[in-house]
Design an enzyme around this catalytic site. Structure first.
Site, PDB file in Angstrom:
ATOM      1  N   GLY A   7       6.358  38.773  46.832  1.00  0.00           N
ATOM      2  CA  GLY A   7       6.627  38.559  48.329  1.00  0.00           C
ATOM      3  C   GLY A   7       5.434  38.314  49.073  1.00  0.00           C
ATOM      4  O   GLY A   7       4.337  37.981  48.501  1.00  0.00           O
ATOM      5  N   GLY A   8       5.640  38.227  50.241  1.00  0.00           N
ATOM      6  CA  GLY A   8       4.186  38.256  51.040  1.00  0.00           C
ATOM      7  C   GLY A   8       3.539  39.402  51.330  1.00  0.00           C
ATOM      8  O   GLY A   8       2.416  39.390  51.843  1.00  0.00           O
ATOM      9  N   GLN A  40      29.354  42.042  26.987  1.00  0.00           N
ATOM     10  CA  GLN A  40      29.115  42.441  28.267  1.00  0.00           C
ATOM     11  C   GLN A  40      29.227  41.384  29.321  1.00  0.00           C
ATOM     12  O   GLN A  40      29.949  41.784  30.411  1.00  0.00           O
ATOM     13  CB  GLN A  40      27.679  42.962  28.112  1.00  0.00           C
ATOM     14  N   ASP A  63      23.498  39.021  31.316  1.00  0.00           N
ATOM     15  CA  ASP A  63      24.894  39.416  30.735  1.00  0.00           C
ATOM     16  C   ASP A  63      25.591  39.707  32.128  1.00  0.00           C
ATOM     17  O   ASP A  63      26.335  39.082  32.789  1.00  0.00           O
ATOM     18  CB  ASP A  63      25.047  40.492  29.892  1.00  0.00           C
ATOM     19  N   GLU A 116      22.086  38.485  25.870  1.00  0.00           N
ATOM     20  CA  GLU A 116      21.294  38.554  26.899  1.00  0.00           C
ATOM     21  C   GLU A 116      19.677  38.312  27.022  1.00  0.00           C
ATOM     22  O   GLU A 116      19.348  37.562  27.734  1.00  0.00           O
ATOM     23  CB  GLU A 116      21.194  40.371  26.883  1.00  0.00           C
TER      24      GLU A 116
HETATM   25  N1  CAO Z   1      43.192  36.594  18.029  1.00  0.00           N
HETATM   26  C1  CAO Z   1      42.602  35.795  17.132  1.00  0.00           C
HETATM   27  N2  CAO Z   1      41.370  35.569  16.904  1.00  0.00           N
HETATM   28  C2  CAO Z   1      40.549  35.658  17.923  1.00  0.00           C
HETATM   29  C3  CAO Z   1      40.886  36.581  18.930  1.00  0.00           C
HETATM   30  C4  CAO Z   1      42.165  37.051  18.860  1.00  0.00           C
HETATM   31  N3  CAO Z   1      42.754  37.735  20.036  1.00  0.00           N
HETATM   32  N4  CAO Z   1      39.939  36.760  19.779  1.00  0.00           N
HETATM   33  C5  CAO Z   1      39.036  36.207  19.466  1.00  0.00           C
HETATM   34  N5  CAO Z   1      39.114  35.622  18.030  1.00  0.00           N
HETATM   35  C6  CAO Z   1      38.399  34.847  17.416  1.00  0.00           C
HETATM   36  C7  CAO Z   1      37.997  33.622  17.942  1.00  0.00           C
HETATM   37  O1  CAO Z   1      38.869  32.413  17.858  1.00  0.00           O
HETATM   38  C8  CAO Z   1      36.637  33.174  17.136  1.00  0.00           C
HETATM   39  O2  CAO Z   1      37.035  32.479  16.103  1.00  0.00           O
HETATM   40  P1  CAO Z   1      36.703  31.201  15.509  1.00  0.00           P
HETATM   41  O3  CAO Z   1      35.123  31.233  15.314  1.00  0.00           O
HETATM   42  O4  CAO Z   1      37.131  31.064  13.778  1.00  0.00           O
HETATM   43  O5  CAO Z   1      37.121  30.080  16.434  1.00  0.00           O
HETATM   44  C9  CAO Z   1      36.171  34.430  16.771  1.00  0.00           C
HETATM   45  O6  CAO Z   1      37.017  35.425  17.038  1.00  0.00           O
HETATM   46  C10 CAO Z   1      34.818  34.881  17.262  1.00  0.00           C
HETATM   47  O7  CAO Z   1      34.552  34.406  18.436  1.00  0.00           O
HETATM   48  P2  CAO Z   1      33.156  34.197  19.057  1.00  0.00           P
HETATM   49  O8  CAO Z   1      32.163  33.005  18.355  1.00  0.00           O
HETATM   50  O9  CAO Z   1      33.124  34.014  20.480  1.00  0.00           O
HETATM   51  O10 CAO Z   1      32.285  35.667  18.753  1.00  0.00           O
HETATM   52  P3  CAO Z   1      31.060  35.848  18.067  1.00  0.00           P
HETATM   53  O11 CAO Z   1      30.972  37.611  17.767  1.00  0.00           O
HETATM   54  O12 CAO Z   1      30.722  35.204  16.673  1.00  0.00           O
HETATM   55  O13 CAO Z   1      29.914  35.674  18.989  1.00  0.00           O
HETATM   56  C11 CAO Z   1      28.899  35.773  21.271  1.00  0.00           C
HETATM   57  C12 CAO Z   1      29.566  36.295  20.202  1.00  0.00           C
HETATM   58  C13 CAO Z   1      28.721  36.735  22.498  1.00  0.00           C
HETATM   59  C14 CAO Z   1      27.400  35.235  20.751  1.00  0.00           C
HETATM   60  C15 CAO Z   1      29.547  34.416  21.732  1.00  0.00           C
HETATM   61  O14 CAO Z   1      31.134  34.680  21.916  1.00  0.00           O
HETATM   62  C16 CAO Z   1      28.956  33.764  22.774  1.00  0.00           C
HETATM   63  O15 CAO Z   1      28.015  32.928  22.671  1.00  0.00           O
HETATM   64  N6  CAO Z   1      29.678  33.758  23.948  1.00  0.00           N
HETATM   65  C17 CAO Z   1      29.136  33.044  24.994  1.00  0.00           C
HETATM   66  C18 CAO Z   1      27.986  33.699  25.748  1.00  0.00           C
HETATM   67  C19 CAO Z   1      28.079  34.961  26.210  1.00  0.00           C
HETATM   68  O16 CAO Z   1      28.962  35.418  26.692  1.00  0.00           O
HETATM   69  N7  CAO Z   1      27.170  35.817  25.729  1.00  0.00           N
HETATM   70  C20 CAO Z   1      27.035  37.136  26.019  1.00  0.00           C
HETATM   71  C21 CAO Z   1      27.573  38.145  25.536  1.00  0.00           C
HETATM   72  S1  CAO Z   1      27.507  39.713  26.017  1.00  0.00           S
HETATM   73  O17 CAO Z   1      25.793  40.026  25.185  1.00  0.00           O
END
Ligand code: CAO
Length: 424
Positions: free
Chosen positions: A246-247, A17, A168, A139
């Protein structure tokens, strides 16, 4: 008419998001947003909270309007080549991967700068540099760590998160401002820069008034809080229930039908300049001159009693009737609108804040349009892309690959199995 960000090309490497809300705003202002998605699954929200079996979820469609989608496995050599080509042609890369993901993929800030020194790299992370910098964050984690949860809810209840997605979507908004600011600065420096919006920081920014109150605590009780005068103040900002913050004192009051309708309530503000009108409307004219009620200071210790008396009046009318009457006297108030009521509000459709969007696989759906209106850059909301819908178009038109190059890329598996089979 032209669009404000026409000519700006965004490499949208976002998911879930926070990042997508940012790039959606930029797309609404006219940027060409190219969403890079993993072949097969794409952005995980495409299949999360699905309401229709084989269609992209509303979660996805409502966060990814006006974008193009290319599928690319950026961990394969050919996929990396295509990503490099995109980095060379785009102005901004926006990403919200977990910390370290981009580096593991081979795209550190230094590498991106080598490929395109003018590129702006904009990131959402859960936390800024510090003890939690490596954490994955969603979030509600941000709401808790940014001070929203500890200051939301009632004093005698647990901390509470809010339905507004301040962690988010709130961070997406902050990041979008950082990006356009960096684009503006690039006009004079010619260089790109890193833009970071940490979710904790963004939530804290929205909780600014609570940090104000933390400092006020040292100088005596905060009289606008419901804890005053009979409750206790500790050493940190307490939860203020529905007090206005607020106030001007305010509270949520029941209206006619509250026994069965969970949203038959109105937010009422006892604004000092209209005190006489308030007394007149609720039939308590004697309060206008009674020294126990006539001044804001005198009213403070009696606020709950006053709100109770006003509520005796609001309970006899619907929230819309209360709204009509109070507005005639310029008494600030607001009906508690349900999502159903909002979704049927024709005035929001008239301004483009609510929009019906046609979609090939799910049919027409309702969404929130661009909440920011620019008079010279009107927004037309178009549907979110299907997974990989623009892969060929982007390879050919944006990156200049010819048929043979595209065949090579496809055969390498960088576009994914599905896309390869579809082409055969
Ligand atoms: N081709 C190949 N690999 C891809 C890719 C693509 N097009 N797009 C993503 N990937 C891979 C990444 O390289 C990563 O792999 P590795 O862990 O092996 O390096 C993997 O997908 C997962 O990425 P991620 O760790 O970001 O995803 P997740 O689902 O495990 O975590 C989230 C999700 C949101 C917790 C994390 O991305 C995060 O903390 N983001 C920053 C904060 C954020 O934006 N949070 C809000 C999210 S909205 O609620």
């Amino acid at each position: 008419m032209g669009k404000a960000l026409e000519g700006v090309r965004i490499l949208d490497f976002t998911h879930v998001q926070s990042g997508p809300t940012c790039t959606q705003l930029l797309a609404w202002f006219g940027a060409d947003v190219i969403k890079v998605e993993r072949p097969g699954e794409g952005d995980i929200t495409r299949s999360q909270l699905r309401d229709l079996p084989d269609a992209d979820s509303l979660y996805f469609t409502m966060l990814n309007h006006n974008k193009r989608s290319i599928t690319l496995d950026t961990k394969t050599p050919k996929g990396k080549e295509v990503l490099e080509a995109l980095i060379r042609t785009c102005d901004v890369m926006v990403e919200n991967f977990a910390p370290g993901v981009l580096e593991r993929m081979g795209f550190s800030w230094e590498r991106i700068q080598e490929l395109n020194p003018a590129m702006i790299v904009a990131s959402v992370k859960g936390f800024g540099p510090g003890p939690y910098q490596d954490c994955k964050v969603y979030e509600n984690v941000a709401q808790c760590a940014g001070g929203a949860a500890s200051t939301t809810g009632f004093d005698d209840g647990p901390p509470m998160v809010t339905g507004a997605q301040i962690g988010d979507s709130g961070t997406g908004l902050h990041l979008a401002l950082g990006i356009v600011t960096a684009l503006y600065q690039r006009k004079t420096t010619g260089r790109g820069q890193k833009v970071l919006a940490a979710m904790q920081d963004s939530v804290l920014n929205l909780c600014r008034v609570k940090l104000r109150d933390q400092q006020r605590l040292a100088h005596g009780p905060m009289k606008e809080y419901p804890q005053y005068p009979n409750g206790e103040f500790g050493d940190t900002v307490p939860r203020a229930g529905n007090a206005s913050g607020g106030g001007q004192p305010g509270w949520i009051l029941k209206c006619k039908g509250w026994e069965t309708d969970p949203n038959a309530y109105i937010y009422f503000i006892a604004q000092a300049p209209v005190w006489k009108s308030i007394c007149t409307v609720i039939g308590r004219e004697e309060w206008i001159t009674d020294p126990d009620y006539a001044t804001p200071a005198a009213r403070l210790p009696r606020l709950m009693e006053i709100f109770g008396t006003v509520e005796d009046w609001t309970k006899t009318l619907s929230k819309f009737e209360v709204m009509d009457i109070l507005n005639k006297y310029d008494i600030p108030c607001g009906p508690i609108l349900s999502m159903k009521e909002i979704a049927e509000d024709q005035s929001l459709f008239a301004t483009g804040t609510l929009v019906e969007v046609p979609h090939p696989t799910r049919g027409s759906y309702l969404t929130v349009g661009n909440p920011i209106k620019l008079s010279d850059s009107p927004t037309e909301v178009t549907r979110s892309p299907l997974l990989g819908e623009h892969t060929d178009e982007i390879l050919r038109e944006v990156l200049g690959f010819d048929d043979r190059d595209i065949m090579d890329i496809r055969d390498s598996g960088a576009l994914g199995l599905v896309e390869r089979m579809a082409a055969e």
